[in-house]
Write an enzyme that holds these catalytic residues in place. Structure first.
Site, PDB file in Angstrom:
ATOM      1  N   ARG A  58       3.214  39.919  55.346  1.00 21.79           N
ATOM      2  CA  ARG A  58       2.730  41.112  56.054  1.00 21.79           C
ATOM      3  C   ARG A  58       3.813  42.164  56.267  1.00 21.79           C
ATOM      4  O   ARG A  58       3.530  43.339  56.432  1.00 21.79           O
ATOM      5  CB  ARG A  58       2.151  40.694  57.400  1.00 21.79           C
ATOM      6  CG  ARG A  58       0.738  40.174  57.253  1.00 21.79           C
ATOM      7  CD  ARG A  58       0.032  40.250  58.562  1.00 21.79           C
ATOM      8  NE  ARG A  58       0.829  39.550  59.548  1.00 21.79           N
ATOM      9  CZ  ARG A  58       0.334  38.704  60.450  1.00 21.79           C
ATOM     10  NH1 ARG A  58      -0.953  38.482  60.494  1.00 21.79           N
ATOM     11  NH2 ARG A  58       1.105  38.101  61.318  1.00 21.79           N
ATOM     12  N   LYS A 167       1.525  21.496  52.637  1.00 24.94           N
ATOM     13  CA  LYS A 167       1.035  20.743  53.775  1.00 24.94           C
ATOM     14  C   LYS A 167       1.140  21.600  55.033  1.00 24.94           C
ATOM     15  O   LYS A 167       1.948  22.535  55.014  1.00 24.94           O
ATOM     16  CB  LYS A 167       1.796  19.432  53.933  1.00 24.94           C
ATOM     17  CG  LYS A 167       3.270  19.628  54.335  1.00 24.94           C
ATOM     18  CD  LYS A 167       3.904  18.329  54.685  1.00 24.94           C
ATOM     19  CE  LYS A 167       3.515  17.888  56.072  1.00 24.94           C
ATOM     20  NZ  LYS A 167       4.597  18.038  57.060  1.00 24.94           N
ATOM     21  N   HIS A 197       6.394  17.083  49.309  1.00 21.68           N
ATOM     22  CA  HIS A 197       7.725  17.217  48.699  1.00 21.68           C
ATOM     23  C   HIS A 197       8.446  15.881  48.535  1.00 21.68           C
ATOM     24  O   HIS A 197       9.370  15.766  47.730  1.00 21.68           O
ATOM     25  CB  HIS A 197       8.582  18.255  49.440  1.00 21.68           C
ATOM     26  CG  HIS A 197       9.185  17.771  50.717  1.00 21.68           C
ATOM     27  ND1 HIS A 197       8.487  17.666  51.880  1.00 21.68           N
ATOM     28  CD2 HIS A 197      10.436  17.358  51.006  1.00 21.68           C
ATOM     29  CE1 HIS A 197       9.279  17.212  52.830  1.00 21.68           C
ATOM     30  NE2 HIS A 197      10.480  17.020  52.322  1.00 21.68           N
ATOM     31  N   ASP A 254       2.145  14.767  60.907  1.00 17.23           N
ATOM     32  CA  ASP A 254       3.234  15.493  60.242  1.00 17.23           C
ATOM     33  C   ASP A 254       3.912  14.654  59.158  1.00 17.23           C
ATOM     34  O   ASP A 254       4.309  15.181  58.128  1.00 17.23           O
ATOM     35  CB  ASP A 254       4.268  15.914  61.306  1.00 17.23           C
ATOM     36  CG  ASP A 254       5.385  16.768  60.727  1.00 17.23           C
ATOM     37  OD1 ASP A 254       5.053  17.715  59.978  1.00 17.23           O
ATOM     38  OD2 ASP A 254       6.564  16.504  61.009  1.00 17.23           O
ATOM     39  N   HIS A 259       3.925  11.853  53.770  1.00 18.92           N
ATOM     40  CA  HIS A 259       5.124  11.247  53.188  1.00 18.92           C
ATOM     41  C   HIS A 259       5.124   9.705  53.249  1.00 18.92           C
ATOM     42  O   HIS A 259       5.388   9.037  52.259  1.00 18.92           O
ATOM     43  CB  HIS A 259       6.390  11.765  53.870  1.00 18.92           C
ATOM     44  CG  HIS A 259       6.439  13.262  53.977  1.00 18.92           C
ATOM     45  ND1 HIS A 259       5.956  14.083  52.989  1.00 18.92           N
ATOM     46  CD2 HIS A 259       6.902  14.087  54.950  1.00 18.92           C
ATOM     47  CE1 HIS A 259       6.135  15.353  53.345  1.00 18.92           C
ATOM     48  NE2 HIS A 259       6.704  15.378  54.535  1.00 18.92           N
ATOM     49  N   LYS A 359      11.475  11.619  65.286  1.00 22.02           N
ATOM     50  CA  LYS A 359      12.447  12.710  65.376  1.00 22.02           C
ATOM     51  C   LYS A 359      13.482  12.356  66.438  1.00 22.02           C
ATOM     52  O   LYS A 359      13.223  11.545  67.322  1.00 22.02           O
ATOM     53  CB  LYS A 359      11.730  13.999  65.774  1.00 22.02           C
ATOM     54  CG  LYS A 359      10.756  14.468  64.713  1.00 22.02           C
ATOM     55  CD  LYS A 359      10.842  15.958  64.497  1.00 22.02           C
ATOM     56  CE  LYS A 359       9.888  16.451  63.456  1.00 22.02           C
ATOM     57  NZ  LYS A 359      10.453  16.429  62.092  1.00 22.02           N
TER      58      LYS A 359
HETATM   59  C1  BG6 Z   1       8.180  17.884  56.630  1.00 25.45           C
HETATM   60  C2  BG6 Z   1       7.833  17.761  58.084  1.00 25.45           C
HETATM   61  O1  BG6 Z   1       7.039  17.697  55.836  1.00 25.45           O
HETATM   62  O2  BG6 Z   1       9.151  16.922  56.280  1.00 25.45           O
HETATM   63  C3  BG6 Z   1       9.066  17.911  58.938  1.00 25.45           C
HETATM   64  O3  BG6 Z   1       6.885  18.747  58.449  1.00 25.45           O
HETATM   65  C4  BG6 Z   1      10.148  16.953  58.484  1.00 25.45           C
HETATM   66  O4  BG6 Z   1       8.769  17.699  60.314  1.00 25.45           O
HETATM   67  C5  BG6 Z   1      10.373  17.062  56.979  1.00 25.45           C
HETATM   68  O5  BG6 Z   1      11.345  17.266  59.177  1.00 25.45           O
HETATM   69  C6  BG6 Z   1      11.303  15.980  56.480  1.00 25.45           C
HETATM   70  O6  BG6 Z   1      11.648  16.230  55.149  1.00 25.45           O
HETATM   71  P1  BG6 Z   1      13.043  15.753  54.555  1.00 25.45           P
HETATM   72  O7  BG6 Z   1      12.960  16.130  53.113  1.00 25.45           O
HETATM   73  O8  BG6 Z   1      14.096  16.489  55.315  1.00 25.45           O
HETATM   74  O9  BG6 Z   1      13.102  14.280  54.795  1.00 25.45           O
END
Ligand code: BG6
Length: 507
Positions: A58, A167, A197, A254, A259, A359
């Protein structure tokens, strides 16, 4: 020069010129991951001679401002390595910016015009082949999907159009189904790339290779030899400036929905017949579908949730979750979750899969450990094996990258004394090649039309089914929220989940 890309099943594909459009160009992901990944792909000569990247957001930026901002972003991502000016010049001239709002239909026609203009000054294929990347707030996805769907439907050229969806893909089963339906209204499934990812990480991709390129592990990769499997993804970071998002998400949505369940699927899936996208994804869907959906009683027995309080991480005092920005002072959002899951099939019946993620934990560590059953009989005196642990195989994903097999060995000396020792393979010392970032792998694969490492509609729904069942039970108040101090490895309550004689692989 023609750029080629080899897909996972060995097919060599010519990469055609293309345009990538990033919605959410002023956001964090674009700066931290997408643009640096494209820069590296350019530096490595992996992209076709002609391509362009258009940022949409934007803000009232223009091409020059976009280039300046992205230069800063790449410099930051590269750190001391520094920008290679020749690569940068080659890359920067391909960057453009179109200001626009997802809710304004003129955004899409202006975008289309911008692509046509770029194609006119470069190559027609730059206009024909398009990769759209949704990196905005998820609330904008429906409007973007509709706008892009209509744009694609109106095209008469014979190029390709693909859409990458970041995501979170929905916030529960129902919303994921709705999003899949909306995508299916405008796009064929083969055009949709749902990104996780973790699947782009070198060490995660190695799980496949490790399992299916080596004959020695597969025969023991089952309930006859394996006692339990543990997956830990611990982070030292807190929620940072993402409090508002995280309040709605929590660790389960999350991290687990995507993952951790992906890691589990890769470890537990049957060998696919080939490395084509559908063969691999069929097996992942099957294994996720074999995880029994827990009822409230099962969730109570098999899950632990926690939330960090103030503490010390890496020597620095850090606030608790409730003190983070945009977090409600009486929030019950979990920042830690541990689960015991089962897989009801012949390979895994009776083998528990323990997963945990949190976390503000003591260490950053992503690791999968396969614990094997103990030897059936030890022909040694008891004092020789005071603390011999069962064999284990550790797949280290990050920050350590490699594989460790733990075995019992004789301690040198006149007596028979046995201790665990490690046989270790480390990426860093073994390979000289640079490990590309996850986004480099995944973007290149989407450009080449290889969706093997992207998730399919039924796969995300299978994962959401599990997570939604757990979430619903939690919402009934069935599972207490345990506080844990930042800088610890999560709440103490996680220990009873494992049962007697087991310890968590991440501590
Ligand atoms: C993301 C989450 O998908 O993955 C984050 O939303 C998280 O909360 C992150 O910190 C972790 O990714 P990586 O590659 O740093 O392990």
């Amino acid at each position: 020069m023609i750029s080629m890309h080899q897909t996972r099943d060995g097919e060599r594909r010519v990469l055609q010129p293309f345009t990538m459009v990033i919605f959410g160009a002023s956001g964090d992901l674009t700066e931290r991951k997408l643009i640096p990944a494209l820069y590296h792909l350019t530096a490595g000569g992996h992209l076709p001679v002609e391509f362009s990247v258009i940022g949409v957001a934007r803000r009232k930026w223009d091409d020059a401002y976009m280039r300046a901002k992205m230069r800063e972003a790449v410099a930051k991502a590269l750190g001391p390595e520094g920008i290679d000016e020749r690569v940068w010049d080659d890359f920067a001239r391909r960057l453009y910016y179109v200001p626009g709002d997802a809710t304004d239909p003129s955004t899409f026609s202006r975008l289309d015009q911008a692509i046509a203009d770029i194609a006119a000054s470069t190559s027609p294929e730059v206009g024909r082949n398009r990769l759209y990347y949704l990196a905005t707030l998820p609330s904008l996805y429906p409007k973007l999907i509709e706008g892009l769907g209509e744009l694609e439907a109106a095209r008469s050229d014979r190029g390709w159009g693909r859409i990458i969806v970041e995501k979170p893909f929905g916030h529960d089963l129902e919303s994921a189904i709705q999003l899949n339906r909306l995508l299916a209204r405008y796009f064929d499934e083969s055009q949709v790339y749902r990104i996780d990812h973790y699947l782009g990480k070198e060490t995660v991709q190695n799980i496949f290779v490790f399992r299916f390129a080596n004959g020695i592990f597969e025969p023991i990769w089952n309930r006859n030899y394996i006692d339990n499997v543990q997956i830990t993804v611990s982070e030292t970071l807190g929620v940072g400036h993402r409090g508002a998002y995280y309040e709605e998400a929590g660790a389960l949505r999350d991290m687990v929905q995507n993952h951790l369940l992906q890691l589990l699927a890769l470890v537990a899936m049957e060998p696919p017949a080939s490395f084509t996208a559908d063969a691999v994804r069929n097996e992942k869907v099957k294994v996720l579908g074999s995880i029994p959906l827990p009822d409230v009683e099962a969730v109570t027995k098999n899950s632990v949730r926690g939330q960090y309080t103030a503490g010390v991480v890496g020597g620095e005092p850090v606030p608790g979750y409730l003190q983070e920005a945009n977090v409600s002072p009486d929030s019950t959002t979990e920042t830690y979750v541990a689960l015991r899951l089962g897989i009801d099939n012949w390979r895994w019946a009776g083998v528990p899969f323990f997963i945990q993620t949190g976390k503000r934990m003591a260490t950053r560590c992503s690791r999968i450990t396969i614990y094997f059953k103990r030897a059936p009989h030890l022909p040694f005196q008891r004092f020789a094996v005071p603390d011999l642990k069962p064999n284990s195989l550790v797949l280290n994903i990050q920050p350590e990258q490699g594989v460790t097999l733990s075995i019992g060995a004789k301690v040198p000396g006149p007596q028979v004394r046995i201790r665990n020792v490690d046989m270790t393979f480390e990426y860093e010392s073994t390979f000289k090649e640079r490990s590309p970032d996850a986004y480099e792998h995944l973007l290149l694969e989407a450009i080449a039309g290889d969706a093997t490492m992207y998730t399919r509609a039924d796969e995300v729904e299978a994962a959401w089914k599990i997570v939604t069942a757990i979430r619903n039970a939690w919402d009934e108040g069935a599972v207490p929220l345990h506080p844990y101090p930042a800088g610890s490895m999560g709440p103490e309550a996680k220990r009873w989940l494992l049962g007697r004689g087991r310890v968590w692989n991440g501590g």
